[in-house]
Write an enzyme that holds these catalytic residues in place. Structure first.
Site, PDB file in Angstrom:
ATOM      1  N   ARG A 186      48.480  40.005  47.215  1.00  8.58           N
ATOM      2  CA  ARG A 186      46.964  39.874  47.196  1.00  8.58           C
ATOM      3  C   ARG A 186      46.545  38.717  47.303  1.00  8.58           C
ATOM      4  O   ARG A 186      46.861  37.632  46.495  1.00  8.58           O
ATOM      5  CB  ARG A 186      46.271  40.383  45.826  1.00  8.58           C
ATOM      6  CG  ARG A 186      44.773  40.400  45.589  1.00  8.58           C
ATOM      7  CD  ARG A 186      44.268  40.763  44.505  1.00  8.58           C
ATOM      8  NE  ARG A 186      42.854  40.612  44.462  1.00  8.58           N
ATOM      9  CZ  ARG A 186      42.028  40.012  43.516  1.00  8.58           C
ATOM     10  NH1 ARG A 186      42.748  39.461  42.395  1.00  8.58           N
ATOM     11  NH2 ARG A 186      40.919  39.656  43.782  1.00  8.58           N
TER      12      ARG A 186
ATOM     13  N   HIS B 158      36.425  35.516  46.866  1.00 11.06           N
ATOM     14  CA  HIS B 158      37.106  34.898  45.478  1.00 11.06           C
ATOM     15  C   HIS B 158      36.353  33.710  45.376  1.00 11.06           C
ATOM     16  O   HIS B 158      37.206  32.711  45.072  1.00 11.06           O
ATOM     17  CB  HIS B 158      38.571  34.882  45.705  1.00 11.06           C
ATOM     18  CG  HIS B 158      39.232  35.157  44.374  1.00 11.06           C
ATOM     19  ND1 HIS B 158      40.140  35.982  44.076  1.00 11.06           N
ATOM     20  CD2 HIS B 158      39.128  34.062  42.891  1.00 11.06           C
ATOM     21  CE1 HIS B 158      40.655  35.623  42.646  1.00 11.06           C
ATOM     22  NE2 HIS B 158      39.873  34.513  42.158  1.00 11.06           N
TER      23      HIS B 158
ATOM     24  N   GLU C 250      35.826  40.012  40.708  1.00  5.35           N
ATOM     25  CA  GLU C 250      35.004  39.530  39.587  1.00  5.35           C
ATOM     26  C   GLU C 250      33.563  39.130  39.670  1.00  5.35           C
ATOM     27  O   GLU C 250      33.017  38.058  39.252  1.00  5.35           O
ATOM     28  CB  GLU C 250      35.753  38.521  38.518  1.00  5.35           C
ATOM     29  CG  GLU C 250      37.147  38.804  38.433  1.00  5.35           C
ATOM     30  CD  GLU C 250      37.830  38.014  37.411  1.00  5.35           C
ATOM     31  OE1 GLU C 250      37.373  37.074  37.260  1.00  5.35           O
ATOM     32  OE2 GLU C 250      39.020  38.103  36.930  1.00  5.35           O
TER      33      GLU C 250
ATOM     34  N   ASN D 142      41.087  43.711  36.936  1.00  6.58           N
ATOM     35  CA  ASN D 142      41.752  42.346  36.448  1.00  6.58           C
ATOM     36  C   ASN D 142      41.589  42.405  34.949  1.00  6.58           C
ATOM     37  O   ASN D 142      40.530  42.601  34.470  1.00  6.58           O
ATOM     38  CB  ASN D 142      41.102  41.127  36.969  1.00  6.58           C
ATOM     39  CG  ASN D 142      41.194  40.789  38.135  1.00  6.58           C
ATOM     40  OD1 ASN D 142      41.866  41.599  38.948  1.00  6.58           O
ATOM     41  ND2 ASN D 142      40.591  39.781  38.679  1.00  6.58           N
TER      42      ASN D 142
ATOM     43  N   TYR E 114      42.740  40.591  31.187  1.00  4.78           N
ATOM     44  CA  TYR E 114      43.388  39.525  30.501  1.00  4.78           C
ATOM     45  C   TYR E 114      43.412  39.726  28.903  1.00  4.78           C
ATOM     46  O   TYR E 114      44.351  39.470  28.369  1.00  4.78           O
ATOM     47  CB  TYR E 114      42.867  38.198  30.988  1.00  4.78           C
ATOM     48  CG  TYR E 114      43.142  37.765  32.249  1.00  4.78           C
ATOM     49  CD1 TYR E 114      44.394  37.133  32.473  1.00  4.78           C
ATOM     50  CD2 TYR E 114      42.453  37.864  33.433  1.00  4.78           C
ATOM     51  CE1 TYR E 114      44.689  36.652  33.757  1.00  4.78           C
ATOM     52  CE2 TYR E 114      42.652  37.544  34.744  1.00  4.78           C
ATOM     53  CZ  TYR E 114      43.937  37.132  34.919  1.00  4.78           C
ATOM     54  OH  TYR E 114      44.340  36.759  36.268  1.00  4.78           O
TER      55      TYR E 114
ATOM     56  N   GLU F 150      44.896  41.700  38.891  1.00  2.00           N
ATOM     57  CA  GLU F 150      45.431  40.478  38.295  1.00  2.00           C
ATOM     58  C   GLU F 150      45.891  40.921  36.805  1.00  2.00           C
ATOM     59  O   GLU F 150      44.924  41.604  36.136  1.00  2.00           O
ATOM     60  CB  GLU F 150      44.120  39.367  37.958  1.00  2.00           C
ATOM     61  CG  GLU F 150      43.827  38.814  39.471  1.00  2.00           C
ATOM     62  CD  GLU F 150      42.839  38.056  39.348  1.00  2.00           C
ATOM     63  OE1 GLU F 150      42.672  37.216  38.223  1.00  2.00           O
ATOM     64  OE2 GLU F 150      42.054  37.724  40.170  1.00  2.00           O
TER      65      GLU F 150
HETATM   66  C1  FCB Z   1      40.438  35.339  36.757  1.00  2.00           C
HETATM   67  C2  FCB Z   1      40.356  34.741  38.231  1.00  2.00           C
HETATM   68  C3  FCB Z   1      41.424  34.089  38.922  1.00  2.00           C
HETATM   69  C4  FCB Z   1      42.212  33.082  37.827  1.00  2.00           C
HETATM   70  C5  FCB Z   1      42.411  33.673  36.484  1.00  2.00           C
HETATM   71  C6  FCB Z   1      43.300  33.191  35.463  1.00  2.00           C
HETATM   72  O1  FCB Z   1      39.277  35.266  36.066  1.00  2.00           O
HETATM   73  O2  FCB Z   1      40.016  35.820  39.255  1.00  2.00           O
HETATM   74  O3  FCB Z   1      40.958  33.442  39.862  1.00  2.00           O
HETATM   75  O4  FCB Z   1      41.473  32.192  37.470  1.00  2.00           O
HETATM   76  O5  FCB Z   1      41.221  34.434  36.181  1.00  2.00           O
END
Ligand code: FCB
Length: 475
Positions: free
Chosen positions: A85, A129, A174, A304, A306, A376
């Site tokens: 990607r 992006h 995002e 995505n 985290y 992500e």
């Molecule tokens: C996300 C972004 C990516 C990167 C990660 C750590 O929010 O999409 O570009 O910075 O965080």
């Protein structure tokens, strides 16, 4: 629905044909900021202005992947990856954001896509992006409706020129972060601090998505699948809500962070629970059949993940250790908190694989049959080259192991997950943190541009080879 059987030794395996990739973004890796007719983006302007990025770093050179893409694709191939990607820099294609097309920009992406094709790596191309052409920002950027139409024009150009080489289109990355960090708090480019601009940007980003879906479908021969990538932040209440205030606050925050983008795309409506201060104003909404355009059916959803958010009963005026006020204004009787015992990455982000598990299962219940991709997931770590010349990133291996295990369990329990793109292939320009935060499974020595695969790259290659989560290697 996909199924993930357990292997003979009990390891959870992934479905056949699962996509295994890494993710990157143009401004974060390409460098070559002035090469071959590229126009300025908002991130050029923002990062070059003092005080916006740690250490005064910019993406001018970054990983120089614009010139070293063959080496980078070879690295992916050496790890056995079958998917990649990346994002297309809008200002390389349309230097002023509109009008004349820059053929040299298209040629770069054709060459990259051909290289991926030769190596048998499927390409997922993100159109936006975050590197908006500066000229469009000078006219108001995403706070202006016209930017959505310009985005659709750009989508039509890349669909026509690259659609025969791309396997998957992703319209936006995002949009929540763009509206909140780019237009509300100003901590990201374009650095605008205007709540009304942020509310309008939310709607225009989504409208741009819908118009781009139409343009990509009209322009890509052979029906290339189209989707969007949303950052998802599950709101978790591990001990149950406890009070009505917590229950209500968790719905509000879920609406504002997640469903503000998910519901328009999937169902053509904004979530009623979100506060007015975040919803697009009526003046912006009243201008047509936007919600129908935004709700064009998509072929997959990119997620995505985290970290989640935790909430509990508490006093925002008298915070305990590990607590903070709920974002977006006080909600009485409720606080966000970091559960004791949960690790944090150097970004300060909580490590919570259960958030990923819950999210994938819930999304598959909400949108039955819609393929999901983790577009992500990954972590920053305090990486360094040790005296043996190796980067032994045990924290990242542990993080990946836990999250891949959560993903495999979610598939076993019904989640329709079709692929995983690890963030990131390379250490790169981490937005406001510059080069201080390393997310790669390949270390980049920014002084020499030398690439050094980290221990986590070998761990990830072993997962891909086995199509299963192996036992955690002894450390
Ligand atoms: C996300 C972004 C990516 C990167 C990660 C750590 O929010 O999409 O570009 O910075 O965080």
């Amino acid at each position: 629905m996909t199924t993930a059987p357990a292997s003979a030794n009990g390891a959870l395996t992934f479905p056949e044909g699962f996509s295994w990739g890494t993710a990157t973004a143009s401004y974060q890796i390409e460098g070559a900021a002035g090469a071959d007719g590229r126009g300025l983006s908002v991130w050029d302007t923002f990062s070059r202005a003092p005080g916006n990025v740690r250490g005064g770093d910019t993406g001018d050179i970054a990983c120089d992947s614009y010139h070293r893409y063959r080496e980078d694709v070879a690295l992916m191939a050496s790890l056995g990856l079958n998917a990649y990607r990346f994002s297309i820099a809008w200002p390389r294609i349309l230097p002023s954001g509109r009008g004349a097309v820059n053929q040299r920009g298209l040629d770069y992406y054709k060459a990259l896509l051909d290289e991926l094709g030769h190596r048998g790596i499927a390409a997922a191309a993100t159109l936006f992006h975050w590197d908006l052409p500066q000229q469009l920002q000078d006219e108001g950027g995403w706070a202006e409706r016209d930017t959505a139409a310009r985005f659709a024009d750009y989508a039509a150009v890349v669909a026509g020129a690259l659609g025969d080489r791309v396997d998957r289109w992703i319209t936006l990355n995002e949009p929540q972060v763009v509206a909140s960090h780019g237009y509300r708090t100003g901590e990201h480019a374009p650095g605008v601090r205007d709540p009304d601009a942020a509310r309008a940007a939310t709607h225009h980003l989504l409208l741009g998505h819908g118009l781009a879906v139409q343009a990509l479908r009209a322009g890509s021969p052979g029906g290339v699948p189209v989707g969007i990538t949303l950052d998802m932040h599950p709101v978790r209440l591990p001990g149950g809500p406890g009070t009505d205030a917590v229950e209500q606050a968790s719905r509000i925050r879920d609406a504002e962070l997640n469903r503000l983008y998910l519901e328009p795309v999937l169902h053509g409506r904004y979530p009623a629970q979100a506060r007015q201060t975040l919803l697009p104003p009526d003046s912006v909404l009243a201008l047509g059949d936007d919600l129908e355009v935004i709700a064009q059916p998509i072929d997959f959803l990119g997620v995505n993940y985290y970290a989640p958010i935790f909430m509990r009963a508490g006093d925002p005026a008298d915070l305990r250790h590990g607590e903070r006020k709920v974002a977006g204004g006080d909600l009485p009787g409720v606080v966000e908190y970091a559960p004791a015992g949960l690790e944090r990455t150097p970004m300060g982000w909580l490590v919570d694989p259960e958030g990923l598990y819950e999210l994938l299962v819930r999304l598959s219940e909400d949108a039955p049959g819609l393929p999901l991709y983790i577009t992500e997931n990954g972590c920053a770590a305090e990486d360094y080259v040790n005296p043996n010349g190796d980067v032994n990133d045990v924290e990242r291996i542990r993080y990946l192991h836990l999250h891949l295990d959560a993903a495999a369990r979610a598939i076993r329990d019904g989640a329709n997950l079709a692929g995983y793109y690890l963030w990131s292939l390379l250490d790169n320009f981490e937005w406001g943190y510059g080069y201080q935060k390393r997310f790669g499974i390949v270390f980049v020595d920014f002084g020499t541009q030398r690439r050094i695969p980290k221990a986590s790259s070998r761990f990830y290659a072993s997962v891909v080879r086995a199509n299963a989560v192996p036992a955690l290697p002894a450390t």
